[in-house]
Design a protein around this motif. Structure first.
Motif, PDB file in Angstrom:
ATOM      1  N   LEU A 202       0.829  -1.208   0.000  1.00 51.47           N
ATOM      2  CA  LEU A 202       0.000   0.000   0.000  1.00 51.47           C
ATOM      3  C   LEU A 202       0.861   1.253   0.000  1.00 51.47           C
ATOM      4  O   LEU A 202       0.530   2.239  -0.679  1.00 51.47           O
ATOM      5  N   PHE A 203       1.966   1.236   0.744  1.00 55.81           N
ATOM      6  CA  PHE A 203       2.886   2.383   0.731  1.00 55.81           C
ATOM      7  C   PHE A 203       3.379   2.646  -0.695  1.00 55.81           C
ATOM      8  O   PHE A 203       3.469   3.798  -1.132  1.00 55.81           O
ATOM      9  N   ARG A 204       3.713   1.577  -1.411  1.00 58.14           N
ATOM     10  CA  ARG A 204       4.188   1.744  -2.785  1.00 58.14           C
ATOM     11  C   ARG A 204       3.087   2.318  -3.677  1.00 58.14           C
ATOM     12  O   ARG A 204       3.366   3.065  -4.616  1.00 58.14           O
ATOM     13  N   GLY A 205       1.844   1.943  -3.388  1.00 57.89           N
ATOM     14  CA  GLY A 205       0.745   2.512  -4.153  1.00 57.89           C
ATOM     15  C   GLY A 205       0.703   4.017  -4.031  1.00 57.89           C
ATOM     16  O   GLY A 205       0.490   4.735  -5.032  1.00 57.89           O
ATOM     17  N   PHE A 206       0.915   4.530  -2.833  1.00 55.30           N
ATOM     18  CA  PHE A 206       0.940   5.978  -2.628  1.00 55.30           C
ATOM     19  C   PHE A 206       2.205   6.610  -3.193  1.00 55.30           C
ATOM     20  O   PHE A 206       2.181   7.735  -3.707  1.00 55.30           O
ATOM     21  N   ALA A 207       3.342   5.909  -3.091  1.00 59.50           N
ATOM     22  CA  ALA A 207       4.632   6.499  -3.439  1.00 59.50           C
ATOM     23  C   ALA A 207       4.944   6.456  -4.934  1.00 59.50           C
ATOM     24  O   ALA A 207       5.620   7.351  -5.459  1.00 59.50           O
ATOM     25  N   ARG A 208       4.451   5.436  -5.651  1.00 55.26           N
ATOM     26  CA  ARG A 208       4.830   5.282  -7.052  1.00 55.26           C
ATOM     27  C   ARG A 208       3.945   6.115  -7.980  1.00 55.26           C
ATOM     28  O   ARG A 208       2.835   6.490  -7.617  1.00 55.26           O
ATOM     29  N   ARG A 209       4.457   6.347  -9.169  1.00 52.56           N
ATOM     30  CA  ARG A 209       3.747   7.159 -10.150  1.00 52.56           C
ATOM     31  C   ARG A 209       3.598   6.388 -11.456  1.00 52.56           C
ATOM     32  O   ARG A 209       4.592   5.925 -12.014  1.00 52.56           O
ATOM     33  N   GLU A 210       2.374   6.213 -11.895  1.00 56.82           N
ATOM     34  CA  GLU A 210       2.055   5.547 -13.156  1.00 56.82           C
ATOM     35  C   GLU A 210       2.762   4.186 -13.247  1.00 56.82           C
ATOM     36  O   GLU A 210       3.357   3.852 -14.264  1.00 56.82           O
ATOM     37  N   ALA A 211       2.673   3.428 -12.177  1.00 56.10           N
ATOM     38  CA  ALA A 211       3.301   2.101 -12.116  1.00 56.10           C
ATOM     39  C   ALA A 211       2.229   1.021 -12.175  1.00 56.10           C
ATOM     40  O   ALA A 211       1.074   1.241 -11.817  1.00 56.10           O
ATOM     41  N   LYS A 212       2.620  -0.148 -12.621  1.00 56.77           N
ATOM     42  CA  LYS A 212       1.690  -1.264 -12.719  1.00 56.77           C
ATOM     43  C   LYS A 212       1.896  -2.312 -11.638  1.00 56.77           C
ATOM     44  O   LYS A 212       1.140  -3.283 -11.558  1.00 56.77           O
ATOM     45  N   THR A 213       2.912  -2.123 -10.805  1.00 55.01           N
ATOM     46  CA  THR A 213       3.258  -3.147  -9.814  1.00 55.01           C
ATOM     47  C   THR A 213       3.339  -2.540  -8.416  1.00 55.01           C
ATOM     48  O   THR A 213       3.497  -1.327  -8.253  1.00 55.01           O
ATOM     49  N   VAL A 214       3.276  -3.425  -7.406  1.00 53.29           N
ATOM     50  CA  VAL A 214       3.318  -2.959  -6.011  1.00 53.29           C
ATOM     51  C   VAL A 214       4.372  -3.713  -5.193  1.00 53.29           C
ATOM     52  O   VAL A 214       4.348  -3.689  -3.966  1.00 53.29           O
ATOM     53  N   GLY A 215       5.317  -4.360  -5.880  1.00 51.33           N
ATOM     54  CA  GLY A 215       6.367  -5.071  -5.173  1.00 51.33           C
ATOM     55  C   GLY A 215       6.324  -6.570  -5.427  1.00 51.33           C
ATOM     56  O   GLY A 215       5.648  -7.047  -6.335  1.00 51.33           O
ATOM     57  N   ASN A 216       7.034  -7.309  -4.611  1.00 48.95           N
ATOM     58  CA  ASN A 216       7.091  -8.763  -4.714  1.00 48.95           C
ATOM     59  C   ASN A 216       6.760  -9.347  -3.344  1.00 48.95           C
ATOM     60  O   ASN A 216       7.488  -9.127  -2.370  1.00 48.95           O
ATOM     61  N   PHE A 217       5.674 -10.093  -3.251  1.00 47.00           N
ATOM     62  CA  PHE A 217       5.222 -10.613  -1.954  1.00 47.00           C
ATOM     63  C   PHE A 217       6.284 -11.472  -1.294  1.00 47.00           C
ATOM     64  O   PHE A 217       6.546 -11.354  -0.088  1.00 47.00           O
ATOM     65  N   TRP A 218       6.909 -12.357  -2.047  1.00 45.02           N
ATOM     66  CA  TRP A 218       7.877 -13.289  -1.470  1.00 45.02           C
ATOM     67  C   TRP A 218       9.098 -12.547  -0.933  1.00 45.02           C
ATOM     68  O   TRP A 218       9.600 -12.878   0.153  1.00 45.02           O
ATOM     69  N   ALA A 219       9.542 -11.538  -1.644  1.00 38.68           N
ATOM     70  CA  ALA A 219      10.693 -10.756  -1.181  1.00 38.68           C
ATOM     71  C   ALA A 219      10.336  -9.965   0.071  1.00 38.68           C
ATOM     72  O   ALA A 219      11.110  -9.923   1.035  1.00 38.68           O
ATOM     73  N   ASP A 220       9.159  -9.327   0.079  1.00 39.87           N
ATOM     74  CA  ASP A 220       8.746  -8.553   1.248  1.00 39.87           C
ATOM     75  C   ASP A 220       8.638  -9.443   2.476  1.00 39.87           C
ATOM     76  O   ASP A 220       9.140  -9.116   3.555  1.00 39.87           O
TER      77      ASP A 220
ATOM     78  N   ALA B 174      -6.041  -3.939  -3.836  1.00 41.53           N
ATOM     79  CA  ALA B 174      -6.656  -3.310  -5.013  1.00 41.53           C
ATOM     80  C   ALA B 174      -6.472  -1.804  -4.971  1.00 41.53           C
ATOM     81  O   ALA B 174      -6.207  -1.159  -6.004  1.00 41.53           O
ATOM     82  N   ILE B 175      -6.614  -1.203  -3.808  1.00 33.60           N
ATOM     83  CA  ILE B 175      -6.369   0.234  -3.659  1.00 33.60           C
ATOM     84  C   ILE B 175      -4.913   0.556  -3.972  1.00 33.60           C
ATOM     85  O   ILE B 175      -4.611   1.546  -4.648  1.00 33.60           O
ATOM     86  N   ALA B 176      -3.990  -0.292  -3.483  1.00 34.78           N
ATOM     87  CA  ALA B 176      -2.566  -0.080  -3.765  1.00 34.78           C
ATOM     88  C   ALA B 176      -2.301  -0.071  -5.264  1.00 34.78           C
ATOM     89  O   ALA B 176      -1.587   0.794  -5.785  1.00 34.78           O
ATOM     90  N   GLY B 177      -2.880  -1.051  -5.979  1.00 34.45           N
ATOM     91  CA  GLY B 177      -2.688  -1.092  -7.429  1.00 34.45           C
ATOM     92  C   GLY B 177      -3.282   0.102  -8.127  1.00 34.45           C
ATOM     93  O   GLY B 177      -2.687   0.651  -9.075  1.00 34.45           O
ATOM     94  N   SER B 178      -4.462   0.544  -7.684  1.00 35.95           N
ATOM     95  CA  SER B 178      -5.115   1.694  -8.298  1.00 35.95           C
ATOM     96  C   SER B 178      -4.319   2.977  -8.080  1.00 35.95           C
ATOM     97  O   SER B 178      -4.146   3.786  -9.002  1.00 35.95           O
ATOM     98  N   LEU B 179      -3.807   3.160  -6.858  1.00 34.92           N
ATOM     99  CA  LEU B 179      -3.035   4.372  -6.556  1.00 34.92           C
ATOM    100  C   LEU B 179      -1.693   4.374  -7.278  1.00 34.92           C
ATOM    101  O   LEU B 179      -1.224   5.428  -7.743  1.00 34.92           O
ATOM    102  N   ALA B 180      -1.056   3.206  -7.371  1.00 35.72           N
ATOM    103  CA  ALA B 180       0.252   3.143  -8.035  1.00 35.72           C
ATOM    104  C   ALA B 180       0.164   3.567  -9.494  1.00 35.72           C
ATOM    105  O   ALA B 180       1.126   4.124 -10.054  1.00 35.72           O
ATOM    106  N   ALA B 181      -0.977   3.332 -10.140  1.00 32.93           N
ATOM    107  CA  ALA B 181      -1.148   3.666 -11.554  1.00 32.93           C
ATOM    108  C   ALA B 181      -1.420   5.149 -11.791  1.00 32.93           C
ATOM    109  O   ALA B 181      -1.388   5.621 -12.926  1.00 32.93           O
ATOM    110  N   LYS B 182      -1.678   5.904 -10.726  1.00 31.07           N
ATOM    111  CA  LYS B 182      -2.029   7.316 -10.869  1.00 31.07           C
ATOM    112  C   LYS B 182      -0.791   8.201 -10.975  1.00 31.07           C
ATOM    113  O   LYS B 182       0.297   7.848 -10.517  1.00 31.07           O
TER     114      LYS B 182
END
Length: 567
Positions: free
Chosen positions: A155-173, A505-513
């Motif tokens: 979710l943090f990445r969703g807020f921080a990223r710009r026009e992105a399609k991804t939110v990280g890697n679950f296994w790495a996190d 879903a919110i994270a993905g939506s925000l990351a794309a903005k």
């Protein structure tokens, strides 16, 4: 109430605030995938895990894939734990020869620990072997906590990223949080607990002679290792039935303070981590300030009521505060504080019997859970739950100023608001719906020990604890039945994953903005006005949703107590 009691509460609050930045800085390093001092030792272990699982940690995931991997992982862990509990009787490290757990009990326990709830219908020292405690349960304490933090990072990445399609890697996190934070911290924590008198052994029991000359068998086990992650990961499941009221889990005033601090440590650190992630640490401090204001209000009410005591007992000549169900070595202030900390943070550990609190004193932990445990909250779950309310608050603020709501550089539009409402609505629908069902069905009514408002509170508290993934018990409810094991298992699963999916879903939506710079017309989200708005939205939503149920339970119980009636 005493000066010493308030001093403890204020000291605790100050220490939590002091821990927020250093803990947040370490979390931010893991969020960004930076190299830490522990990488010199643990990096080969991390790479080994990735090779073993065929994982590329640098491969970014769309929110749908991130969520799918998360859910499949949780289902696999659920099935594994269910099998361990069912087969306990034939598995090793079972020195007391305990039989396997029944189907409904194993289902409830497996769901409970998978979802970071750690609700326990059983007595730990009498029902589970050492293997079940370590392999079946403690492993979840680490991985469920890491999962919550991973979702917060997404979710943090969703807020921080710009026009992105991804939110990280679950296994790495999940791997980084477990390997570089939870595991090393718990090793140090467990050593502190052992030095303080908490046992850590594979022996089943020790035989001793009582003062009366009788022989008594005292249960032992690998307690310190489970206690450490139980607190730091806001899990709450105790090795012993008495939980943190047991001297083998919580032997001294110092361990009591450290345990409360560890419950809040990661949740407080994640607020600073969020501010750093979005490029403005004042955002994180504003969230922490709102959390701590709500926390102090709840603690003040609980301490006031417990210190005031029971007027019915006062009339009988038993003056003083309410010490029923509390450890004398902790007293009223430390017990009231612990009850608010554990339910504000979705931990569920207890050092006193909540069923023995006064009506309004016991209502405070109940309200904390009904609000979604966003007052610091569980590791990861607290901050992403709070941010859902922040989205609604900024939406309300946008309506006030007549422009599209914005929060930390992202426009908050219909999709995000609908998803936030969906996630927030999960808890009241689950809590109130299942409570109503249990309050009318014979199998449900057979559970409460008490009748009337207090018995209703016992049912309401159980489903608030289950759906809120807290795990604490009000007590008085016979929950180890197929009816309650089944319904509470469903409540725990819904309360965890029916919130996580909309959050991702919110994270993905925000990351794309795109990023939207603040203007003179933007609503400020760092000052006292914003903090007040956040608190108001949380309390109003909670009040409108749960006030009728509270009126039927603890409020009616309090009125009866004032009128001289006891349940």
């Amino acid at each position: 109430m005493t000066i010493q009691g308030w001093s403890l509460i204020l000291l605790f609050t100050a220490l939590v605030a002091a821990l927020a930045k250093p803990m947040g800085a370490w979390l931010f390093a893991l969020y960004e995938g930076r190299t830490t001092p522990l990488h010199r030792v643990l990096a080969p272990v991390e790479r080994g895990f990735y090779r073993l699982g065929g994982i590329d940690p640098g491969e970014e995931q769309h929110w749908l894939r991130y969520g799918l991997h998360l859910l499949v992982f949780q289902l696999a862990l659920l099935a594994f734990t269910y099998a361990v509990l069912r087969l306990q009787g034939v598995l090793p490290m079972n020195p007391r020869g305990l039989a396997g757990i029944g189907a409904d009990g194993a289902f409830n326990t497996a769901v409970s620990f998978t979802t970071n709830t750690n609700w326990q219908w059983y007595s730990g020292e009498a029902a589970l072997s050492n293997l079940s405690q370590m392999l079946g349960l403690t492993i979840h304490n680490f991985l469920s906590a890491a999962t919550g933090i991973a979702v917060a990072f997404a979710l943090f990445r969703g807020f921080a990223r710009r026009e992105a399609k991804t939110v990280g890697n679950f296994w790495a996190d999940c791997t980084r949080v477990t390997l570089y934070l939870l595991l090393p911290a718990c090793i140090v924590y467990a050593l502190f607990l052992i030095a303080s008198g908490v046992p850590q052994t594979l022996s089943a029991q020790v035989d001793t002679t009582t003062l009366e000359g009788a022989r008594q068998a005292i249960a032992l086990g690998p307690v310190a290792s489970q206690e450490a992650i139980k607190m730091l990961g806001t899990n709450g499941g105790g090795f012993f039935n008495a939980n943190s009221a047991h001297p083998f889990e919580n032997p001294t005033a110092l361990t009591n303070l450290v345990q409360m601090l560890s419950i809040f440590a990661l949740g407080a650190g994640l607020t600073w981590c969020f501010g750093k992630a979005v490029g403005n640490t004042r955002q994180g401090w504003a969230i922490l300030a709102a959390m701590m204001a709500l926390f102090l209000i709840g603690t003040g009410v609980a301490y006031w009521q417990e210190a005031a005591g029971n007027p019915v007992l006062h009339q009988l000549g038993a003056a003083g505060g309410n010490m029923e169900g509390k450890e004398v070595r902790f007293g009223i202030a430390a017990s009231a504080l612990f009850s608010v900390v554990t339910t504000a943070a979705s931990c569920g550990a207890v050092n006193a019997m909540h069923d023995s609190f006064t009506a309004l004193g016991g209502m405070v932990p109940l309200i904390n859970m009904q609000l979604g445990e966003v007052v610091v909250g569980g590791v990861g779950a607290g901050i992403y739950g709070f941010l859902l309310f922040a989205l609604l608050a900024v939406f309300v603020a946008g309506l006030m100023v007549g422009r599209t709501p914005e929060y930390v550089g992202k426009k908050i539009e219909a999709r995000e608001v609908k998803l936030a409402v969906l996630a927030i609505a999960v808890l009241p629908l689950c809590i109130l719906g299942l409570t109503a069902l249990s309050a009318v069905l014979p199998a449900g009514l057979a559970g409460p020990l008490n009748k009337g408002p207090h018995g209703f509170t016992e049912i309401l508290y159980a489903f608030a604890s289950g759906a809120g993934n807290n795990g604490s018990a009000f007590a008085g409810l016979s929950a180890g039945t197929p009816f309650y094991n089944g319904l509470l298992g469903i409540a725990m699963w819904i309360g965890r994953f029916f919130v996580i999916v909309p959050v991702l879903a919110i994270a993905g939506s925000l990351a794309a903005k795109r990023h939207t710079p603040a203007t003179s017309g933007s609503f400020p989200t760092t000052g006292p006005l914003w903090i007040g708005l956040l608190i108001g939205v949380i309390l109003i939503l909670g009040g409108l949703t749960f006030l009728p149920s509270l009126a039927l339970g603890p409020i009616a119980d309090h009125i009866a107590m004032v009128a001289g009636q006891l349940s």
